[in-house]
Write a protein that holds these residues in place. Structure first.
Motif, PDB file in Angstrom:
ATOM      1  N   THR A  45       6.025 -11.196  40.276  1.00  0.00           N
ATOM      2  CA  THR A  45       5.605 -12.509  40.765  1.00  0.00           C
ATOM      3  C   THR A  45       5.890 -12.631  42.265  1.00  0.00           C
ATOM      4  OG1 THR A  45       6.045 -13.578  38.628  1.00  0.00           O
ATOM      5  CG2 THR A  45       5.936 -15.001  40.570  1.00  0.00           C
ATOM      6  N   PRO A  46       4.854 -12.852  43.090  1.00  0.00           N
ATOM      7  CA  PRO A  46       5.102 -13.042  44.517  1.00  0.00           C
ATOM      8  C   PRO A  46       5.508 -14.490  44.794  1.00  0.00           C
ATOM      9  CG  PRO A  46       2.740 -13.072  44.106  1.00  0.00           C
ATOM     10  CD  PRO A  46       3.419 -12.819  42.772  1.00  0.00           C
ATOM     11  N   ALA A  47       6.276 -14.695  45.856  1.00  0.00           N
ATOM     12  CA  ALA A  47       6.692 -16.052  46.220  1.00  0.00           C
ATOM     13  C   ALA A  47       5.478 -16.946  46.458  1.00  0.00           C
ATOM     14  CB  ALA A  47       7.572 -15.999  47.468  1.00  0.00           C
ATOM     15  N   GLU A  48       4.380 -16.348  46.897  1.00  0.00           N
ATOM     16  CA  GLU A  48       3.168 -17.127  47.197  1.00  0.00           C
ATOM     17  C   GLU A  48       2.639 -17.861  45.964  1.00  0.00           C
ATOM     18  OE1 GLU A  48       3.941 -14.183  50.173  1.00  0.00           O
ATOM     19  OE2 GLU A  48       3.596 -13.942  48.007  1.00  0.00           O
ATOM     20  N   ASP A  49       2.799 -17.275  44.784  1.00  0.00           N
ATOM     21  CA  ASP A  49       2.320 -17.937  43.565  1.00  0.00           C
ATOM     22  C   ASP A  49       3.099 -19.224  43.307  1.00  0.00           C
ATOM     23  OD1 ASP A  49       0.683 -15.758  43.320  1.00  0.00           O
ATOM     24  OD2 ASP A  49       1.233 -15.293  41.245  1.00  0.00           O
ATOM     25  N   ILE A  50       4.396 -19.189  43.565  1.00  0.00           N
ATOM     26  CA  ILE A  50       5.227 -20.372  43.341  1.00  0.00           C
ATOM     27  C   ILE A  50       4.960 -21.417  44.419  1.00  0.00           C
ATOM     28  CG2 ILE A  50       7.624 -21.177  43.161  1.00  0.00           C
ATOM     29  CD1 ILE A  50       8.256 -18.268  42.175  1.00  0.00           C
ATOM     30  N   VAL A  51       4.780 -20.955  45.654  1.00  0.00           N
ATOM     31  CA  VAL A  51       4.443 -21.873  46.747  1.00  0.00           C
ATOM     32  C   VAL A  51       3.114 -22.557  46.468  1.00  0.00           C
ATOM     33  CG1 VAL A  51       3.833 -22.001  49.196  1.00  0.00           C
ATOM     34  CG2 VAL A  51       5.765 -20.587  48.476  1.00  0.00           C
ATOM     35  N   LEU A  58       2.669 -29.159  41.651  1.00  0.00           N
ATOM     36  CA  LEU A  58       3.323 -28.704  40.432  1.00  0.00           C
ATOM     37  C   LEU A  58       4.721 -28.183  40.797  1.00  0.00           C
ATOM     38  CD1 LEU A  58       2.621 -28.307  37.345  1.00  0.00           C
ATOM     39  CD2 LEU A  58       2.201 -25.905  37.914  1.00  0.00           C
ATOM     40  N   PRO A  59       5.714 -29.074  40.881  1.00  0.00           N
ATOM     41  CA  PRO A  59       7.072 -28.652  41.230  1.00  0.00           C
ATOM     42  C   PRO A  59       7.579 -27.590  40.270  1.00  0.00           C
ATOM     43  CG  PRO A  59       6.896 -31.047  41.222  1.00  0.00           C
ATOM     44  CD  PRO A  59       5.621 -30.528  40.627  1.00  0.00           C
ATOM     45  N   ALA A  60       8.277 -26.587  40.802  1.00  0.00           N
ATOM     46  CA  ALA A  60       8.733 -25.461  39.989  1.00  0.00           C
ATOM     47  C   ALA A  60      10.243 -25.309  40.048  1.00  0.00           C
ATOM     48  CB  ALA A  60       8.057 -24.175  40.448  1.00  0.00           C
ATOM     49  N   VAL A  61      10.808 -24.889  38.927  1.00  0.00           N
ATOM     50  CA  VAL A  61      12.218 -24.497  38.830  1.00  0.00           C
ATOM     51  C   VAL A  61      12.229 -23.152  38.119  1.00  0.00           C
ATOM     52  CG1 VAL A  61      14.445 -25.017  37.769  1.00  0.00           C
ATOM     53  CG2 VAL A  61      13.083 -26.868  38.763  1.00  0.00           C
ATOM     54  N   LEU A  62      13.015 -22.202  38.610  1.00  0.00           N
ATOM     55  CA  LEU A  62      13.075 -20.872  38.011  1.00  0.00           C
ATOM     56  C   LEU A  62      14.317 -20.727  37.146  1.00  0.00           C
ATOM     57  CD1 LEU A  62      12.014 -18.532  40.975  1.00  0.00           C
ATOM     58  CD2 LEU A  62      10.583 -19.805  39.362  1.00  0.00           C
ATOM     59  N   ILE A  63      14.175 -19.963  36.062  1.00  0.00           N
ATOM     60  CA  ILE A  63      15.316 -19.628  35.208  1.00  0.00           C
ATOM     61  C   ILE A  63      15.324 -18.118  34.967  1.00  0.00           C
ATOM     62  CG2 ILE A  63      15.458 -21.854  34.024  1.00  0.00           C
ATOM     63  CD1 ILE A  63      13.932 -20.582  31.676  1.00  0.00           C
ATOM     64  N   ALA A  64      16.509 -17.590  34.699  1.00  0.00           N
ATOM     65  CA  ALA A  64      16.722 -16.191  34.284  1.00  0.00           C
ATOM     66  C   ALA A  64      16.500 -15.175  35.405  1.00  0.00           C
ATOM     67  CB  ALA A  64      15.856 -15.829  33.080  1.00  0.00           C
ATOM     68  N   ARG A  65      15.454 -15.365  36.206  1.00  0.00           N
ATOM     69  CA  ARG A  65      15.140 -14.437  37.286  1.00  0.00           C
ATOM     70  C   ARG A  65      14.886 -15.207  38.572  1.00  0.00           C
ATOM     71  NH1 ARG A  65      10.354 -11.020  34.156  1.00  0.00           N
ATOM     72  NH2 ARG A  65      11.687  -9.918  32.653  1.00  0.00           N
ATOM     73  N   SER A  66      15.198 -14.571  39.694  1.00  0.00           N
ATOM     74  CA  SER A  66      14.895 -15.166  40.989  1.00  0.00           C
ATOM     75  C   SER A  66      13.749 -14.388  41.635  1.00  0.00           C
ATOM     76  CB  SER A  66      16.127 -15.140  41.905  1.00  0.00           C
ATOM     77  OG  SER A  66      16.609 -13.818  42.060  1.00  0.00           O
ATOM     78  N   VAL A  67      13.083 -15.027  42.601  1.00  0.00           N
ATOM     79  CA  VAL A  67      11.993 -14.398  43.342  1.00  0.00           C
ATOM     80  C   VAL A  67      12.292 -14.557  44.830  1.00  0.00           C
ATOM     81  CG1 VAL A  67       9.529 -14.494  43.909  1.00  0.00           C
ATOM     82  CG2 VAL A  67      10.283 -14.822  41.542  1.00  0.00           C
ATOM     83  N   ALA A  68      12.409 -13.438  45.534  1.00  0.00           N
ATOM     84  CA  ALA A  68      12.720 -13.485  46.964  1.00  0.00           C
ATOM     85  C   ALA A  68      11.658 -14.283  47.712  1.00  0.00           C
ATOM     86  CB  ALA A  68      12.809 -12.067  47.521  1.00  0.00           C
TER      87      ALA A  68
END
Length: 255
Positions: A45-51, A58-68
């Motif tokens: 998963t690239p950071a761009e997808d979350i951005v 669509l506010p996002a919160v990550l669990i279990a794994r982080s994305v640089a």
């Protein structure tokens, strides 16, 4: 439970570590006008997808794994600490040749759990051989299939620290199929403390990773974001606990 307590309607989806499946689900949420998303991000998963999700409301919160590079809150277990707990437990029993089975360097979870194993081995002054890391397995079937490779290692490790409970249970089945007794001839540890771990044969020594607390805090953070509160884009680690059962014991040398 946290979302239900707040009377939120939620949709669950499993991406099976397929990036395109994850992207399709995010697109679906955007089309449905969803309020937010809690993600355990797929491998790659690239950071761009979350951005992109955040920029589209669509506010996002990550669990279990982080994305640089993803500037969002992250809640996960302290994986390096947890695997060090399991490895140190094996070392305390007298094991010196300990293999690490499962996981991948493609995720923060895989990297951190392997690093915890390395930290414990190096702190004890024990050798770590490249052949003792059998990377890849993440399922019960893969753990079962890895048993042959593990048992064929020339230097015969006396214990295996597994990436998760599924790999550990599969490995124990493979060890038993080869005519050895897991927990007696070879010690095995897992990770996650799934319900199945306590009823496995033998009952699995494993690391509880705070999954329920991770979920509660992630849901709470997302609800705070939706209510207009400021939520810091930081990483919060939940401290794991070692649960000792029957699958670990003193080392036994194999002929």
């Amino acid at each position: 439970s946290e979302l239900d307590r707040s009377r939120q309607t939620f949709i669950l989806s499993n991406h099976y570590d397929q990036l395109e499946k994850q992207r399709t689900f995010i697109d679906t949420l955007l089309q449905l006008g969803a309020d937010g998303v809690i993600m355990s991000p797929a491998i790659g998963t690239p950071a761009e997808d979350i951005v992109m999700a955040e920029d589209n409301g669509l506010p996002a919160v990550l669990i279990a794994r982080s994305v640089a590079g993803a500037d969002v809150p992250v809640f996960r277990g302290d994986d390096a600490y947890g695997t060090a707990l399991a490895t140190n437990h094996l070392i305390s029993l007298g094991h010196k040749r300990i293999a690490m089975i499962g996981g991948t360097d493609q995720t923060s979870t895989g990297r951190d759990r392997y690093q915890g194993y390395l930290n414990a081995m190096e702190a004890a002054g024990l050798e770590v051989r490249p052949s003792w890391r059998i990377a890849g397995p993440r399922t019960k079937q893969a753990g079962f299939e890895a048993a042959g490779q593990f048992l064929a290692l020339k230097d015969k490790p006396t214990a295996a620290c597994c990436w998760n409970d599924l790999v550990a249970i599969g490995l124990m089945n493979g060890i038993a199929r080869a005519g050895l007794v897991p927990g007696v001839d070879i010690s095995v540890t897992g990770y996650d403390d799934l319900e199945e771990a306590a009823i496995a044969t033998p009952a699995l020594t494993t690391v509880w990773n705070g999954q329920r607390e991770v979920g509660r805090r992630a849901a709470s953070a997302l609800l705070d974001k939706l209510n207009g509160q400021t939520v810091r884009p930081s990483q919060e680690l939940i401290k794991p606990e070692l649960h000792v059962r029957q699958s670990t014991g003193k080392p036994v040398e194999r002929g």
